[in-house]
Design an enzyme around this catalytic site. Sequence first.
Site, mmCIF file in Angstrom:
data_model
loop_
_atom_site.group_PDB
_atom_site.id
_atom_site.type_symbol
_atom_site.label_atom_id
_atom_site.label_comp_id
_atom_site.label_asym_id
_atom_site.label_seq_id
_atom_site.Cartn_x
_atom_site.Cartn_y
_atom_site.Cartn_z
ATOM 1 N N GLY A 13 0.860 -1.186 0.000
ATOM 2 C CA GLY A 13 0.000 0.000 0.000
ATOM 3 C C GLY A 13 0.892 1.231 0.000
ATOM 4 O O GLY A 13 2.102 1.141 -0.265
ATOM 5 N N GLY A 14 0.314 2.370 0.322
ATOM 6 C CA GLY A 14 1.093 3.612 0.297
ATOM 7 C C GLY A 14 2.306 3.550 1.203
ATOM 8 O O GLY A 14 3.401 3.987 0.825
ATOM 9 N N ALA A 15 2.155 3.002 2.398
ATOM 10 C CA ALA A 15 3.267 2.986 3.356
ATOM 11 C C ALA A 15 4.394 2.082 2.856
ATOM 12 O O ALA A 15 5.568 2.470 2.856
ATOM 13 C CB ALA A 15 2.781 2.520 4.729
ATOM 14 N N GLY A 16 4.044 0.877 2.427
ATOM 15 C CA GLY A 16 5.057 -0.082 1.962
ATOM 16 C C GLY A 16 5.789 0.445 0.741
ATOM 17 O O GLY A 16 7.025 0.349 0.648
ATOM 18 N N ASP A 216 -2.852 -9.006 9.335
ATOM 19 C CA ASP A 216 -1.874 -10.101 9.482
ATOM 20 C C ASP A 216 -0.584 -9.623 10.159
ATOM 21 O O ASP A 216 -0.008 -10.352 10.976
ATOM 22 C CB ASP A 216 -1.499 -10.686 8.112
ATOM 23 N N GLN A 235 -11.919 3.286 14.774
ATOM 24 C CA GLN A 235 -12.789 4.358 14.285
ATOM 25 C C GLN A 235 -13.965 3.852 13.449
ATOM 26 O O GLN A 235 -13.776 3.053 12.538
ATOM 27 C CB GLN A 235 -11.969 5.304 13.408
ATOM 28 N N HIS A 237 -16.522 5.267 10.808
ATOM 29 C CA HIS A 237 -16.765 6.421 9.936
ATOM 30 C C HIS A 237 -18.272 6.652 9.902
ATOM 31 O O HIS A 237 -19.037 5.707 9.766
ATOM 32 C CB HIS A 237 -16.230 6.102 8.538
ATOM 33 N N LEU A 247 -17.958 2.953 1.807
ATOM 34 C CA LEU A 247 -17.733 4.309 2.297
ATOM 35 C C LEU A 247 -18.277 5.390 1.369
ATOM 36 O O LEU A 247 -18.080 5.348 0.166
ATOM 37 C CB LEU A 247 -16.226 4.548 2.484
ATOM 38 N N GLU A 250 -15.976 11.476 3.500
ATOM 39 C CA GLU A 250 -16.227 12.729 4.218
ATOM 40 C C GLU A 250 -16.114 13.930 3.260
ATOM 41 O O GLU A 250 -16.588 15.024 3.572
ATOM 42 C CB GLU A 250 -15.171 12.838 5.328
ATOM 43 N N ARG A 281 -14.794 12.419 13.461
ATOM 44 C CA ARG A 281 -15.664 11.281 13.145
ATOM 45 C C ARG A 281 -16.291 10.618 14.354
ATOM 46 O O ARG A 281 -17.424 10.154 14.294
ATOM 47 C CB ARG A 281 -14.855 10.248 12.367
ATOM 48 N N HIS A 351 -14.041 1.492 10.226
ATOM 49 C CA HIS A 351 -13.236 2.117 9.180
ATOM 50 C C HIS A 351 -11.737 2.059 9.393
ATOM 51 O O HIS A 351 -10.985 1.741 8.480
ATOM 52 C CB HIS A 351 -13.683 3.572 9.062
ATOM 53 N N GLU A 382 -1.164 1.983 8.393
ATOM 54 C CA GLU A 382 -2.282 1.744 9.314
ATOM 55 C C GLU A 382 -1.980 0.658 10.337
ATOM 56 O O GLU A 382 -2.519 0.661 11.437
ATOM 57 C CB GLU A 382 -3.562 1.411 8.532
ATOM 58 N N ARG A 393 -8.597 9.274 14.684
ATOM 59 C CA ARG A 393 -7.851 9.901 13.579
ATOM 60 C C ARG A 393 -8.718 10.924 12.844
ATOM 61 O O ARG A 393 -9.898 10.692 12.624
ATOM 62 C CB ARG A 393 -7.399 8.825 12.587
ATOM 63 N N LEU A 399 -3.537 8.954 4.855
ATOM 64 C CA LEU A 399 -2.702 8.965 3.640
ATOM 65 C C LEU A 399 -1.421 9.732 3.932
ATOM 66 O O LEU A 399 -0.328 9.356 3.495
ATOM 67 C CB LEU A 399 -3.471 9.585 2.470
#
Length: 578
Positions: A13-16, A216, A235, A237, A247, A250, A281, A351, A382, A393, A399
């Site tokens: 994902g974005g972090a990896g 995991d 959280q 949403h 979703l 927001e 939220r 969420h 996350e 959050r 993101l």
Amino acid sequence: MIHQFDTVIVGSGGAGLYAALEASQQSKTAVLSKLYPIRSHTGAAQGGISAALGNVEEDKAEWHAFDTVKGGDYLVDQQAAQILAEEAIQAVYDLENRGLPFNRTPEGRIDQRRFGGHTRNFGEGSVRRSCYAADRTGHMILQTLYQQCIKNNVTFFDEFQVVDLLLDGGTCSGVVVVELATGEIHIFVAKAVLFATGGFGRMFKTTSNAYANTGDGPAVCARRGIPLEDMEFFQFHPTGIMGLGILISEAVRGEGGILRNRDGERFMEIYSPTLLDLAPRDIVSRAIITEIRAGRGIRGDRKIDDYLHLDATHLGKDLLRSKLPDISSFCQTYLGIDPADSPIPVLPTAHYAMGGIPTDVHGRVIGDAKGTIVNGLYAAGECACISVHGANRLGTNSLLDLVVFGRRAGKHIVDYVKQADPVTPGKDAGADARAWIAGLTDRQAGPHGGAIAEEMQTTMMEKVGIYRNETDMQAAIDNIQSLRERYRSVRVQDTGKSFNTDLLEIIELGSLLDLSLITAASALARKESRGAHSREDFPERNDETWLKHSLAFLEKDTVRLDYKDVDTSIWKPKPRTY
Ligand SMILES: Cc1cc2nc3c(=O)[nH]c(=O)nc-3n(C[C@H](O)[C@H](O)[C@H](O)COP(=O)(O)OP(=O)(O)OC[C@H]3O[C@@H](n4cnc5c(N)ncnc54)[C@H](O)[C@@H]3O)c2cc1C
């Protein structure tokens, strides 16, 4: 098969991907992902990424950091929040320079819109801080980063599912992995391993999260003795599509959408006089449940489901088509309505996990309440808890968290692997995973995983949801314990090796059961209400006793809790009003 790398990143994902971009520049790096990379949940993120660019109105990183701390109900580590807000600005420009097609102002600058809890001048009113690419911001981030990784020759192992962590005497030496295509078990030996496995909304019956969001990474760590931090904070949403949980960003409220009850009233005027529909939220989700409990929900067709309306009819077709095209098409597909003509029926949906694997601001995993670093083990995104989100959050801060702390972790890994000694896992590396998988597939009889999963999700939804109390949470723990017991004899029905998704889903269910237990146990122990953790039997925030992070250790069938201080070095905790 054994593979040798300097760095292994689990999750694309974005972090990896951001961590991989940094780490691969100077260390031999592999990215393992159970999904094809661009199917990661980051691609589903709609609304935007926050940064105090001040492109459309005055804004400051300091205001952003303060909003993050207050939004998190003061459980946020404040120096970390400051880093998040300050590095946000460069992070967004980096994404732009790497090719991300943000929406623009007429002058050609990155456009920005409002989002919940983001304010000007320490709470005076909503500020336009979220940078966005229509309602496909996450999709664009993922595509941009993946392209950059391909350009930089990052090595990917797609559809490789990590099932165990190799940890010897406080030092990480790699991971154990099942290859989906063949069922073969691989050992990846590495000096540094970074978990970026995303969230675990699949613990709950109604969720915005993808099927793969099963936690995991945290589960694998917990089984190897790593504590999980602040797991009681999950959280909800406010606006999932009623009954489905899909979703509705927001961003709809950020562009002016209004929540209404059965009398057409804008009920958020009562709960948040200043920020209204753009309150954080946790506050909006509770307001929705309170309205429904007071009989002001809208009757569903089946006369059992109450819900509320998200009204975007006044925004006009042009704005909806240009700035919220995906939302418009979700409404057409799943509800058969056009949000330009009819209000959207919504209910809160599970969420985002505020809790996760504890790390410092370099992504290094922390193994206890004293702050001992686990050598070579990192987490970001996350699945990690830094903690910049505290008890709740703010929208668009996730993101941002991926990009800022994914990059920081990647940079730190580069330095770490240069000086770290080579690692050699023990001869029996992978033996536990092999024995476990053989047990699952060789069994001739046993319960099916599906029924266990359903019961777990219903239990978590009903008893560890938005409002909580001791009786319900204790019942949830008892039930999850008995589900874990049943899980021990669960049977994988598919006996094949190739693309055995049945096996992998059962392994994922094991992760969710462990995390459900840890979540419920951490929640039962915290006798106060803070952020997303709202107790009917302890309705007040109690800073004197509970201004502390929880650390939950999974010890066989029980959860042991320890606690550590919150960094409140910048702003003194205050009552939270909006
Ligand atoms: C519908 C939706 C909309 C959202 N909108 C926004 C928004 O507008 N703004 C915002 O800031 N946040 C938003 N969020 C939250 C945000 O998108 C997520 O928190 C974030 O994308 C998580 O990114 P990640 O990199 O941590 O993990 P993910 O993107 O979830 O990626 C996880 C990766 O880990 C891999 N993985 C998992 N387990 C294993 C395993 N066992 N072995 C190998 N690989 C594994 C997966 O294959 C995947 O590549 C939204 C979330 C959802 C669900």
